[in-house]
Design a protein around this motif. Sequence first.
Motif: not given
Length: 226
Positions: A163-170, A156-161
């Motif tokens: 869906x919502x981690x627009x700036x997430x690089x790592x 579920x954390x991967x799904x949230x990343x």
Amino acid sequence: MHITQLNRECLLHLFSFLDKDSRKNLARTCSQLQDVFEDPALWPLLHFRSLTELKKDNFLLSPALRSLSICWHSSRVQVCSIEDWLKSAFQRSICSRHESLVSDFLIQVCDRCPNLESVTLSGCGHVTDACLGRLLRCCPRLRSLRLENCARVTNRTLVAAAAHGRALQTLHVDFCRNVSAVGLHRLRAACPRLELRAEHSVTMIPDQPPRSPPAPRPALRKLLPR
């Protein structure tokens, strides 16, 4: 020359060399230094080495916070990692003293630190997918999320990343036993540019549902002669 005769910039520079406790102790000496202690510019980075540090009042949460790390290396981490239904009463009592500390703290971070860019959580066995999902939604500038030995983290954390981690690089999910190969594959497909690492997570045994007791066999009726 007395320390209070220094200008604000010099005082902030001086405070920056001190740890959290030393900053707090120095701030107690006068209102001017207390004002420096409460300056958000002093707190772009926070690092905690134990969960008890989260309950202290020797730091400040503000929009200036950019980097946060909570790294708990203790024998109690092993107790937290045990599946709840397998814990003894004594082990549950140990966990009850701190199981909500990280989640409650991260909720405060979500409310006060929207410009957060980097989060590292190690040994936080009670942090949940819901809490991390909220963090990803409330901190849109988050570029790095590193999780290690967080037993309750799942796909579920991967799904949230995704869906919502627009700036997430790592994104690191090392030693997180409830993250599966399927979940990682889906995230890589959805976010091909994301630096994703899951050291030993897939090879670990995930949590198993509690074993229900076997159903009792129907009693055989004895046929009694009339």
